[in-house]
Each structure stands twice: as structure tokens, then as C-alpha cells.
Design a protein around this motif. Structure first.
Motif, PDB file in Angstrom:
ATOM      1  N   SER A  38       0.830  -1.206   0.000  1.00 34.87           N
ATOM      2  CA  SER A  38       0.000   0.000   0.000  1.00 34.87           C
ATOM      3  C   SER A  38       0.866   1.258   0.000  1.00 34.87           C
ATOM      4  CB  SER A  38      -0.924  -0.010   1.218  1.00 34.87           C
ATOM      5  OG  SER A  38      -1.768  -1.139   1.182  1.00 34.87           O
ATOM      6  N   ASN A  39       1.916   1.239   0.823  1.00 38.51           N
ATOM      7  CA  ASN A  39       2.812   2.395   0.870  1.00 38.51           C
ATOM      8  C   ASN A  39       3.590   2.561  -0.446  1.00 38.51           C
ATOM      9  OD1 ASN A  39       1.996   2.916   3.491  1.00 38.51           O
ATOM     10  ND2 ASN A  39       3.621   1.654   4.381  1.00 38.51           N
ATOM     11  N   GLN A  40       4.071   1.420  -0.993  1.00 36.53           N
ATOM     12  CA  GLN A  40       4.895   1.476  -2.196  1.00 36.53           C
ATOM     13  C   GLN A  40       4.080   1.916  -3.415  1.00 36.53           C
ATOM     14  OE1 GLN A  40       8.015   0.957  -1.714  1.00 36.53           O
ATOM     15  NE2 GLN A  40       8.940   0.836  -3.751  1.00 36.53           N
ATOM     16  N   LYS A  41       2.792   1.581  -3.428  1.00 38.50           N
ATOM     17  CA  LYS A  41       1.971   1.907  -4.587  1.00 38.50           C
ATOM     18  C   LYS A  41       1.751   3.426  -4.712  1.00 38.50           C
ATOM     19  CE  LYS A  41      -1.954   0.049  -7.094  1.00 38.50           C
ATOM     20  NZ  LYS A  41      -3.087  -0.901  -7.072  1.00 38.50           N
ATOM     21  N   ASN A 109      11.610  -9.855 -15.392  1.00 37.94           N
ATOM     22  CA  ASN A 109      10.905  -9.999 -14.117  1.00 37.94           C
ATOM     23  C   ASN A 109       9.787  -8.975 -13.956  1.00 37.94           C
ATOM     24  OD1 ASN A 109      12.689 -12.059 -13.374  1.00 37.94           O
ATOM     25  ND2 ASN A 109      14.193 -10.584 -12.615  1.00 37.94           N
ATOM     26  N   ARG A 110       9.363  -8.346 -15.061  1.00 34.38           N
ATOM     27  CA  ARG A 110       8.393  -7.274 -14.969  1.00 34.38           C
ATOM     28  C   ARG A 110       6.937  -7.751 -14.796  1.00 34.38           C
ATOM     29  NH1 ARG A 110       9.690  -1.986 -16.335  1.00 34.38           N
ATOM     30  NH2 ARG A 110       7.433  -1.745 -16.343  1.00 34.38           N
ATOM     31  N   LYS A 111       6.639  -9.020 -15.134  1.00 34.19           N
ATOM     32  CA  LYS A 111       5.237  -9.451 -15.195  1.00 34.19           C
ATOM     33  C   LYS A 111       4.509  -9.228 -13.872  1.00 34.19           C
ATOM     34  CE  LYS A 111       5.730 -12.854 -18.868  1.00 34.19           C
ATOM     35  NZ  LYS A 111       5.570 -14.262 -19.279  1.00 34.19           N
ATOM     36  N   LEU A 112       5.126  -9.696 -12.763  1.00 30.16           N
ATOM     37  CA  LEU A 112       4.483  -9.524 -11.464  1.00 30.16           C
ATOM     38  C   LEU A 112       4.404  -8.057 -11.086  1.00 30.16           C
ATOM     39  CD1 LEU A 112       3.193 -10.832  -9.016  1.00 30.16           C
ATOM     40  CD2 LEU A 112       5.484 -11.116  -8.029  1.00 30.16           C
ATOM     41  N   ASN A 113       5.467  -7.293 -11.421  1.00 30.26           N
ATOM     42  CA  ASN A 113       5.466  -5.852 -11.135  1.00 30.26           C
ATOM     43  C   ASN A 113       4.334  -5.149 -11.875  1.00 30.26           C
ATOM     44  OD1 ASN A 113       7.042  -3.186 -10.368  1.00 30.26           O
ATOM     45  ND2 ASN A 113       6.597  -3.071 -12.559  1.00 30.26           N
ATOM     46  N   ASP A 114       4.199  -5.428 -13.181  1.00 26.24           N
ATOM     47  CA  ASP A 114       3.159  -4.767 -13.978  1.00 26.24           C
ATOM     48  C   ASP A 114       1.768  -5.150 -13.499  1.00 26.24           C
ATOM     49  OD1 ASP A 114       5.252  -3.738 -15.367  1.00 26.24           O
ATOM     50  OD2 ASP A 114       5.039  -5.066 -17.111  1.00 26.24           O
ATOM     51  N   LEU A 115       1.647  -6.407 -12.985  1.00 25.65           N
ATOM     52  CA  LEU A 115       0.346  -6.844 -12.464  1.00 25.65           C
ATOM     53  C   LEU A 115      -0.034  -6.068 -11.204  1.00 25.65           C
ATOM     54  CD1 LEU A 115      -2.048  -8.856 -12.613  1.00 25.65           C
ATOM     55  CD2 LEU A 115      -0.683 -10.404 -11.185  1.00 25.65           C
ATOM     56  N   LEU A 141       3.265  20.289 -18.160  1.00 25.81           N
ATOM     57  CA  LEU A 141       4.463  19.468 -18.007  1.00 25.81           C
ATOM     58  C   LEU A 141       4.013  18.012 -17.860  1.00 25.81           C
ATOM     59  CD1 LEU A 141       7.512  19.037 -17.538  1.00 25.81           C
ATOM     60  CD2 LEU A 141       7.097  19.516 -15.103  1.00 25.81           C
ATOM     61  N   GLU A 142       4.426  17.116 -18.753  1.00 25.21           N
ATOM     62  CA  GLU A 142       4.007  15.694 -18.746  1.00 25.21           C
ATOM     63  C   GLU A 142       5.209  14.834 -18.404  1.00 25.21           C
ATOM     64  OE1 GLU A 142       1.352  13.726 -21.838  1.00 25.21           O
ATOM     65  OE2 GLU A 142       3.347  12.912 -22.317  1.00 25.21           O
ATOM     66  N   ILE A 143       5.057  13.957 -17.411  1.00 30.67           N
ATOM     67  CA  ILE A 143       6.127  13.060 -16.969  1.00 30.67           C
ATOM     68  C   ILE A 143       5.598  11.627 -17.007  1.00 30.67           C
ATOM     69  CG2 ILE A 143       7.684  12.424 -15.099  1.00 30.67           C
ATOM     70  CD1 ILE A 143       7.588  15.300 -14.133  1.00 30.67           C
ATOM     71  N   THR A 144       6.364  10.714 -17.629  1.00 24.88           N
ATOM     72  CA  THR A 144       6.022   9.277 -17.681  1.00 24.88           C
ATOM     73  C   THR A 144       6.967   8.524 -16.760  1.00 24.88           C
ATOM     74  OG1 THR A 144       5.248   9.485 -19.958  1.00 24.88           O
ATOM     75  CG2 THR A 144       5.734   7.268 -19.150  1.00 24.88           C
ATOM     76  N   VAL A 145       6.388   7.743 -15.843  1.00 22.00           N
ATOM     77  CA  VAL A 145       7.165   7.038 -14.817  1.00 22.00           C
ATOM     78  C   VAL A 145       7.112   5.538 -15.072  1.00 22.00           C
ATOM     79  CG1 VAL A 145       7.380   6.555 -12.353  1.00 22.00           C
ATOM     80  CG2 VAL A 145       6.728   8.842 -13.131  1.00 22.00           C
ATOM     81  N   ASP A 146       8.263   4.846 -15.019  1.00 18.39           N
ATOM     82  CA  ASP A 146       8.339   3.380 -15.077  1.00 18.39           C
ATOM     83  C   ASP A 146       8.211   2.853 -13.646  1.00 18.39           C
ATOM     84  OD1 ASP A 146       8.799   0.753 -15.506  1.00 18.39           O
ATOM     85  OD2 ASP A 146      10.840   0.974 -16.298  1.00 18.39           O
ATOM     86  N   THR A 147       7.163   2.070 -13.374  1.00 23.39           N
ATOM     87  CA  THR A 147       6.906   1.589 -11.998  1.00 23.39           C
ATOM     88  C   THR A 147       7.875   0.492 -11.567  1.00 23.39           C
ATOM     89  OG1 THR A 147       5.301  -0.027 -12.802  1.00 23.39           O
ATOM     90  CG2 THR A 147       4.454   2.143 -12.200  1.00 23.39           C
ATOM     91  N   TYR A 148       8.674  -0.041 -12.488  1.00 21.95           N
ATOM     92  CA  TYR A 148       9.561  -1.150 -12.133  1.00 21.95           C
ATOM     93  C   TYR A 148      10.579  -0.733 -11.081  1.00 21.95           C
ATOM     94  CZ  TYR A 148      12.733  -5.098 -12.607  1.00 21.95           C
ATOM     95  OH  TYR A 148      13.513  -6.191 -12.343  1.00 21.95           O
ATOM     96  N   TYR A 149      10.941   0.536 -11.085  1.00 20.74           N
ATOM     97  CA  TYR A 149      11.901   1.024 -10.085  1.00 20.74           C
ATOM     98  C   TYR A 149      11.343   0.801  -8.679  1.00 20.74           C
ATOM     99  CZ  TYR A 149      14.462   4.360  -7.203  1.00 20.74           C
ATOM    100  OH  TYR A 149      15.169   4.943  -6.187  1.00 20.74           O
ATOM    101  N   TYR A 150      10.055   1.061  -8.490  1.00 27.59           N
ATOM    102  CA  TYR A 150       9.445   0.909  -7.162  1.00 27.59           C
ATOM    103  C   TYR A 150       9.052  -0.547  -6.891  1.00 27.59           C
ATOM    104  CZ  TYR A 150       9.071   5.958  -7.663  1.00 27.59           C
ATOM    105  OH  TYR A 150       9.348   7.282  -7.852  1.00 27.59           O
ATOM    106  N   GLY A 151       8.507  -1.238  -7.928  1.00 29.28           N
ATOM    107  CA  GLY A 151       8.060  -2.609  -7.740  1.00 29.28           C
ATOM    108  C   GLY A 151       9.190  -3.568  -7.442  1.00 29.28           C
ATOM    109  N   ARG A 152      10.376  -3.322  -8.043  1.00 27.18           N
ATOM    110  CA  ARG A 152      11.507  -4.218  -7.814  1.00 27.18           C
ATOM    111  C   ARG A 152      11.915  -4.224  -6.350  1.00 27.18           C
ATOM    112  NH1 ARG A 152      16.791  -2.122 -10.500  1.00 27.18           N
ATOM    113  NH2 ARG A 152      16.401  -0.643  -8.801  1.00 27.18           N
TER     114      ARG A 152
END
Length: 536
Positions: A38-41, A109-115, A141-152
Motif C-alpha cells: 500500500s505504501n509502495q503503490k 521480471n516485470r510481469k508480477l510488477n506490472d500486475l 508538463l508531462e512526466i512518464t514514470v516506469d513503476t519497475y523502479y518501485y516494484g523491484r
């Protein structure tokens, strides 16, 4: 043989501890992981908000001054954040003022992270210049974030938490098993080995060895109690051996005594059975004797009338003969004689026929009651003849049994047994049922149902009290003791119905409403039925 490890207490305890520890540890781990998730999301949004709060003002100034070089420099600075993969400044008219991006991290290893966190997150913040009197929108200002940094990082912590839980459970279980083995399993195995060494043929000679260091605990107490039980067994075995010896001596003498008493009881039983048969036969003959006396009395009436009519006819004949001899006979005198002769003849004819019918009915009933032969007979004729022959008994009340039966209904059975059953029921009603009953009635309904003859017998007498209803078929049970009742009437009925006629007998009664007997008899009994004994 010692208890196998798979069934031992240690294995069961370890299994229970492992399951309990794993279950509790997994529950705690799941709660921790859920809180961390919950915190990481929410962390990507919080980081972007912090980052945008820093660059939003410079980006607004750059757009206001329309400086593309500085704008690209600012965006390259944003790309230094490990989670940012794309950033753009878009003018108010939709054109891209500046844009910077870098390759997408396509780890296996992204599958579980993306889920769990989605693949990317795109956020926009408006850029506006504040004038004293108004705000002018410059773009966004538009910023795109890759969640893998946090999910890993989250998944790494989750796997570490689960592995720690399993390691903790196994370590705790191993420690517990070692302690249990040293304190319980090993001393118990020692006791079991002592028990296995007990001689089955002489258990009282063996005593268990008490494990060292267990004098005051449960294992020591178990050993002491077992030794006490072995001591008690020793004493009991000695007493049992002595008792067996005495029992053997008594058994030898008892066999002779039992044989002698069995022979005496068998002889007594045969004598009782013979006496019972004689009593029932005597009751049967006594009933027939009473029937003979009653019929004789009934026959005397029509015969007396016939004798009187004959005497009148004889006197008239003498008178007409005298007048004829004296030649004083007149036509009127002859006519008077003829009328007298006709009247006398009618009286003679009707009364002689009446006496003849009484004797014929009695003969049929008497022959039936004495007969034990299986034969085919008309049920209506046999029962009507019985009712007629019982008139001397039924007129005492008076009551006339009412019969409902088809004229062509036949049975292949024992007519004697059937007439005796109905005779006993009618006589039982006459003697017991109608004290102070104003309008006595007896109704006999006979019908054929499939392969059985159903006979419903009912009277409207005083009924039988519930307290004695269970005893009415007992031999020698009567409520008229000392008043001519023998107590065998209904017992004979029961024996005849069940043993001779091979049927069933049902009884019911309500005080003040009379009694009801229901006979269910086979319409045809087998040939062997007439070979049974008259009565049990």
C-alpha cells in the motif's frame, strides 16, 4: 517394536508446530507485505509531486520566455531520476515545446510488477503565468514514470520477508523437536522397550525400569503405576488360578445336576402341554354340550305345539267318526271338521318344519365343530346355521346377530374351527357385554379382499377396560370367575385363528362402545393345515 517415526509423537508434534508456525508467520508476513504494498503503490505519485514542486516554477519561466535549449536542459535533469523514462513540455495549443526520453526497462521480471503496479504512470501538471489581474495558461508538463523502479524494491523485500518466515518456522521446529526428543521421546522409548520385554506367559514377573531423571514427572509416574498394575495382575492371576480350579470342580458336578433337572423340566412341560390340550378340549365339549341342551329346549316348543295339534285333530276325528256311526253327521259338522283338520295340519306342518330346521342347523354346527377336515364350504350358510343353533343363548339377552355376507362366498378351510371361533365370540358377548345395555346388537361383516376373508365382529356392549385389554387372550383369564366363566373362550379363539386357520386376529375396545374383533383369514389354506393339532 518401537513406534514408527511417521506415527510417533515427535513427528506429529513437529508437523503440528511447523503448520502452526508457518500459518502464523505467513499471516504476519502477508499483513506486512500488504502494508508495504500500500505504501509502495503511492510512492511514485509522491516522488513526482516532490519533483514537480521543484521544477514547475523554472519550467513555467522557460515556457514564458520561449527558451527551447533551457527547456531541454531542464528535462534532461528530470531524466536523471531513476523512475522517469519520458518528459515533455506541451504548449497550450497542443504542440510539443521540448521533449526528452530514454529506453524502457524491459526486464524479464516485470510481469508480477506490472500486475501489481501497472506498467507505467503518466502524469501532467499545468503551467500558468500569473499576472496581477489574471492567470494565463502556457501549457503543461508531462512526466512518464516506469513503476519497475518501485516494484523491484517491493518484491525484493516481500521475498526476503517470506524466506525469513520459513527459516524462522524451521529453526523453531528443529529446536522444539530436539527438546521434545530429549525430554519426552527418548525416555518414552525406554519405557516402551521395558514393556516389550514383558513375558506374555508370566507378566507378573516383570517390572519396568524407570528412566533416569524422571522420578517426579509424568513418565516416572507412568512407570510406577504400570509396575503397580503388574503387581495387581500377579495377585489377580493367583486368585484366578485358584478360582478356575474350584470352578472346574463345580462344573463337573453341575453338569450332572443340570442334566437331571433338564429331564425333570422336560417331563413337566410335556405333562403341562397334555393338561392344556385336555382343558381346551373339555372346554370345547362343554360348549357343545351347552349347545345341545339349548337346542333341545328350542326343539321342544315346536314339537309340543305339533303334539297339541295332533291331539286336537284326533279328538275331531273321533267326534266325526261317532256322528258318522250314529248317522247324525251333518254338512255343517263335516265342514267344521275339515276346518279343524286344515288348521291342525298347518300347525303340524309349520312346527315340524321348524323343528326339522333347528335340528339340521344344529347338526351342521355340531358336525362342523367336531370336524377337523379341510373342505370347501359356503360361508354364509355355515354362519347362518351357527346363528340359528345359538338362538337358545342369544334369546336370553335378547339379541339377534346381524350377518352381512355374500351368499356365494366360499372358503377352502376348516369349517369347524371357523364356527367354533364365531360361536365363542357370540357367547362371550352374550355373557359379558350387555349388562344394562338397552338395545344390544351384534354385527358380523364378512367380505373377500384379494386372497383373504375379512371378518369384522362388533358388539355395542360395555366394552373392555384398557387395564385388562392386554390380557383378554390369556388362558384362564376371566372377569366372571365363579359365575360360569372358565377364561378359555378367547384363548381358544386366538389359538384357532392363528394356528388352525393360519390367520391374524386384531382386537380393539372402547369402554361404553363395545368390542371389535377383526379376523384376517386366508380364503384357501394348504392341505397340511388339517393335520395340525386341535389346540396348542
Amino acid at each position: 517394536m518401537l513406534v514408527k517415526s511417521m506415527h510417533g509423537l515427535s513427528f506429529k508434534l513437529v508437523r503440528a508446530v511447523i503448520l502452526a508456525t508457518l500459518l502464523i508467520g505467513l499471516m504476519v508476513s502477508v499483513i506486512q507485505i500488504f502494508i508495504d504494498f500500500s505504501n509502495q503503490k503511492t510512492l511514485p505519485d509522491e516522488d513526482m509531486k516532490s519533483l514537480v514542486s521543484i521544477v514547475k516554477a523554472p519550467a513555467t519561466s522557460i515556457v514564458f520566455s520561449l527558451d527551447p535549449a533551457t527547456a531541454n536542459e531542464l528535462l534532461r535533469g528530470l531524466l536523471k531520476h531513476p523512475s522517469v523514462i519520458s518528459c515533455r513540455i506541451i504548449l497550450a495549443d497542443g504542440t510539443v515545446f521540448a521533449s526528452q526520453d530514454r529506453p524502457f526497462n524491459s526486464s524479464s521480471n516485470r510481469k508480477l510488477n506490472d500486475l501489481l503496479f501497472d506498467k507505467i504512470k503518466v502524469r501532467q501538471w499545468p503551467l500558468a503565468w500569473h499576472f496581477p489581474d489574471r492567470d494565463e495558461a502556457l501549457g503543461s508538463l508531462e512526466i512518464t514514470v516506469d513503476t519497475y523502479y518501485y516494484g523491484r524494491h517491493f518484491l525484493e523485500r516481500a521475498w526476503i520477508t517470506l524466506a525469513s518466515t520459513v527459516f524462522y518456522a524451521l529453526t523453531l521446529t528443529g529446536t522444539f523437536l530436539l527438546a521434545f526428543y530429549l525430554l519426552v521421546t527418548r525416555p518414552l522409548n525406554s519405557v516402551i522397550q521395558s514393556i516389550q520385554q514383558v513375558d506374555v506367559d508370566a507378566p507378573e514377573k516383570t517390572r519396568l525400569v524407570e528412566p533416569d531423571g524422571h522420578d517426579d514427572d509424568e513418565i516416572g509416574l507412568l512407570t510406577k503405576l504400570t509396575n503397580n498394575q503388574l503387581e495387581a495382575i500377579s495377585t489377580s492371576l493367583d486368585q484366578t488360578r485358584m478360582a478356575e480350579e474350584k470352578l472346574k470342580q463345580y462344573s463337573d458336578s453341575l453338569e450332572t445336576t443340570v442334566a437331571e433337572r433338564t429331564y425333570a423340566l422336560s417331563t413337566s412341560l410335556e405333562q403341562l402341554q397334555t393338561a392344556q390340550a385336555q382343558l381346551i378340549e373339555s372346554e370345547k365339549l362343554a360348549a357343545l354340550g351347552g349347545l345341545v341342551a339349548g337346542v333341545a329346549h328350542e326343539v321342544n316348543t315346536p314339537l309340543g305345539v305339533a303334539v297339541t295339534a295332533g291331539s286336537v285333530l284326533e279328538e275331531s276325528l273321533d267326534e266325526i267318526q261317532k256322528q258318522f256311526n250314529e248317522e247324525t253327521l251333518t254338512a255343517e259338522g263335516l265342514q267344521q271338521y275339515i276346518r279343524t283338520a286344515q288348521d291342525s295340519y298347518e300347525m303340524l306342518d309349520s312346527n315340524i318344519k321348524r323343528a326339522t330346521k333347528l335340528i339340521a342347523d344344529f347338526k351342521m354346527t355340531a358336525v362342523d365343530q367336531l370336524s377337523e377336515k379341510r373342505s370347501e364350504f359356503n360361508v354364509s350358510e355355515v354362519v347362518n346355521a351357527l346363528i340359528t343353533s345359538l338362538h337358545p343363548e342369544t334369546k336370553k339377552i335378547p339379541v339377534i346377530p346381524d350377518l352381512e355376507c355374500l351368499n356365494n362366498l366360499t372358503m377352502v378351510s376348516l369349517p369347524g374351527a371357523l364356527t367354533q371361533v364365531l360361536s365363542n365370540l357370540i357367547v362371550n358377548s352374550v355373557r359379558h357385554a350387555f349388562d344394562q345395555v338397552q338395545n344390544p346388537k351384534i354385527l358380523i361383516k364378512i367380505r373377500l379382499e384379494q386372497a383373504h376373508i375379512l371378518i369384522d365382529y362388533h358388539d355395542n356392549g360395555i366394552g373392555v377396560p384398557e387395564a385388562i385389554q392386554q390380557r383378554i387372550f390369556e388362558p384362564f383369564f376371566t372377569t366372571k370367575r365363579g359365575q360360569g366363566g372358565s377364561g378359555l373362550g378367547l384363548n381358544i379363539v386366538y389359538n384357532l385363528v392363528t394356528r388352525k386357520l393360519l390367520g391374524r386376529l386384531e382386537f380393539s375396545s372402547t369402554v361404553g362402545e363395545g368390542v371389535a374383533f377383526k379376523l384376517i383369514l386366508p380364503a384357501t389354506i394348504p392341505n397340511t393345515a388339517d393335520k395340525t393339532l386341535s389346540h396348542a
